[in-house]
Write a protein that holds these residues in place. Structure first.
Motif, PDB file in Angstrom:
ATOM      1  N   GLN A 158     -39.675 -35.390  42.479  1.00 14.58           N
ATOM      2  CA  GLN A 158     -38.697 -36.389  42.041  1.00 14.58           C
ATOM      3  C   GLN A 158     -38.257 -36.157  40.598  1.00 14.58           C
ATOM      4  O   GLN A 158     -39.092 -35.829  39.745  1.00 14.58           O
ATOM      5  CB  GLN A 158     -39.283 -37.803  42.183  1.00 14.58           C
ATOM      6  N   ARG A 192     -33.668 -45.769  41.043  1.00 15.63           N
ATOM      7  CA  ARG A 192     -34.986 -45.137  41.178  1.00 15.63           C
ATOM      8  C   ARG A 192     -36.001 -45.726  40.193  1.00 15.63           C
ATOM      9  O   ARG A 192     -37.104 -45.199  40.040  1.00 15.63           O
ATOM     10  CB  ARG A 192     -34.871 -43.634  40.952  1.00 15.63           C
ATOM     11  N   MET A 208     -35.575 -31.820  44.789  1.00 18.53           N
ATOM     12  CA  MET A 208     -35.845 -33.044  45.553  1.00 18.53           C
ATOM     13  C   MET A 208     -36.175 -32.718  47.010  1.00 18.53           C
ATOM     14  O   MET A 208     -36.960 -33.418  47.656  1.00 18.53           O
ATOM     15  CB  MET A 208     -34.646 -33.988  45.455  1.00 18.53           C
TER      16      MET A 208
END
Length: 546
Positions: free
Chosen positions: A204, A236, A199
């Protein structure tokens, strides 16, 4: 015809093969490009042997393969783990003046990896670099994936470090592969560190990354941390799939947190994720673990009503629940239901039911099911024999137990130390110490070492017959043979010594036992209390009860 090849409109091999046959008999022949499109599509359907046969057929009809045809052929050989043939095709390509591209060479690297020849794959990558071919991220990704599959996670990480230093565009797949491998190696902290590093590079995590980490955390019983990651997924906007939900439901059920497991189940429904057989089976198992068999039955019925077909595993969970609760008739009803549904009960089903009959003291029914098991083509395993031998020995049916043991030997089944422990204990309990002793001392010759349970059984048998000195000698031999006594062993020998008035020896062992962090059980304590009432001035006894 060409449009069909381009659009790949055929649905399966049965549709594609007549199309190929038609093309082969057309005059003029379709171009090699048309054939390649058809061959590529069949290869994508994973019919590799068929593609190889079709290319041979083309060549028999004087249709010369081009660079793409030969690339497809290499790919098929590699997937069939015949990389040697793949390299022969490569040599042919070079002879024809074709230049293999990076994809072809990456395919050969993958083929070598599929064969487990990682050293060969690494050498090929070096050769590629020397000859000016720059292996791409897919080539290295193949190697990383293969290294992880064979448990060489450290090597995979070293290769990733090399990529990080080079000018490669790294992706989530590479990192997720290593994160999953670290989790399988039980290195969850390192996996979480890899997540942070990934990250930090602006990559991601995806569904696969999170699912791997949640599974890794759950394997360690870290369900709180797993739940935190699950919530992070939602924040997310990464939708968990059925596998992610199943991991959480299963873990919460194993932790005895049925309320929380049902809450996760409800969230699953709300999000439109259909629970599958695994989901319902986890809930059923959770209920059975807490002896909530009726709730387990409700979960089973809910599964059937939702259109989810129960499998052998689902039935085994419920059968086990009934057997634990001594509801053997209901367990047998399920057993018959399985057969009516066309399912074949496995060795676990039979073992559970045989154990269930033993639990309710129906040994004849257990033996009858054992015989039916063999007649129906399901072979008993060592556990099956262990269950029956244990029951026969507990009921002092030693002759029958020895006959069953002989049957095991005749079938050349693995007779582990657990089986011998059952028999030695059974022989000791009916006073057949000589036979028990012979069996005990025959173990090394059979390639088996007595464990702490074996020694404890023999010490108990010797004490029962008043052979205290021999029992004491056996205790001393344990440490010499690399098998340390446990609390049961010490309590057994101490009780034997006390019963035969060997008080000073008994008190010496009590001290040793306590120094090793073990404690006296209720029987030993009761015997020591009786002794104290007779000898109230005994200092060793006074110290023990202080």
């Amino acid at each position: 015809m060409r449009d069909q090849c381009k659009s790949r409109s055929f649905r399966n091999l049965d549709h594609a093969l007549p199309l190929f046959d038609t093309m082969l008999h057309m005059r003029p022949l379709p171009s090699i490009v048309d054939f390649n499109q058809l061959l590529g599509a069949i290869a994508r359907m994973k019919y590799y042997s068929e593609v190889i046969a079709l290319i041979k057929q083309m060549e028999s009809s004087a249709i010369s393969p081009d660079n793409y045809t030969l690339s497809v052929l290499i790919n098929c050989f590699c997937y069939l783990k015949r990389v040697d043939f793949g390299f022969s095709v490569l040599a042919r390509m070079l002879k024809l003046g074709y230049q293999p591209n990076c994809i072809v060479l990456s395919t050969l690297v993958k083929g070598l990896c599929l064969q487990g020849n990682l050293a060969g794959a690494a050498r090929l990558v070096v050769e590629m670099e020397k000859k000016g071919y720059k292996p791409n991220v897919i080539t290295y990704g193949t190697m990383i994936n293969s290294l992880c599959k064979i448990g060489e996670t450290g090597e995979a990480i070293r290769l990733l470090r090399k990529l990080e230093k080079g000018n490669f565009e790294l992706n989530v797949v590479l990192y997720s592969t290593i994160i999953d491998s670290l989790c399988k190696d039980r290195l969850v902290t390192e996996a979480l560190n890899m997540l942070s590093k990934m990250m930090g590079k602006g990559i991601q995590p995806d569904l696969i990354t999170y699912t791997s980490l949640i599974q890794g955390l759950c394997n360690f019983g870290q369900w709180k941390e797993a739940t935190t990651l699950f919530k992070e997924m939602e924040q997310r906007k990464i939708l968990p799939d059925v596998q992610t939900f199943n991991i959480l439901v299963d873990t919460l059920c194993k932790e005895g947190m049925l309320t929380e497991a049902n809450e996760v189940f409800d969230v699953m429904i709300q999000k439109g994720i259909e629970p599958d057989t695994v989901t319902y089976s986890s809930l059923m198992d959770g209920y059975c673990m807490q002896n909530k068999i009726d709730d387990a039955v409700k979960a089973f019925n809910m599964m059937v009503e939702s259109g989810c077909s129960p499998n052998v595993f689902s039935y085994n969970i419920l059968i086990n629940g009934y057997c634990k609760n001594k509801r053997i008739d209901e367990a047998m009803h399920l057993f018959h239901e399985m057969s009516n549904r066309g399912m074949i009960p496995d060795v676990v089903t039979y073992n559970t039911l045989i154990g269930g009959f033993c639990r309710v003291e129906r040994p004849r029914a257990a033996l009858e099911l054992f015989r039916k098991m063999g007649a129906r083509g399901q072979h008993p395993d060592p556990l099956t024999y262990g269950i029956l031998l244990d029951d026969l020995c507990k009921n002092k049916q030693i002759a029958e137990a020895m006959a069953l043991f002989q049957d095991m030997e005749d079938r050349k089944l693995d007779r582990n130390i657990v089986i011998y422990n059952i028999l030695i204990d059974g022989l000791c309990n009916v006073g057949k110490l000589t036979a028990a002793r012979d069996l005990f001392y025959s173990l090394p010759g059979k390639g088996l070492q007595p464990d702490v349970r074996t020694y404890t059984i023999m010490i108990k048998g010797l004490c029962k017959e008043g052979l205290i000195d021999e029992a004491s000698e056996l205790l001393e031999k344990m440490d010499v043979n690399g098998c340390s006594p446990d609390d049961r062993t010490y309590n057994t020998i101490i009780q034997g010594l006390l019963q035969y008035k060997e008080t000073s020896k008994a008190m010496e062992l009590v001290k040793i036992m306590l120094n090793k962090g073990f404690s006296a059980n209720s029987t030993t304590t009761e015997l020591l209390l009786d002794l104290l009432s007779v000898n109230p001035t005994n200092k060793a006894l006074q110290e023990f009860f202080q």
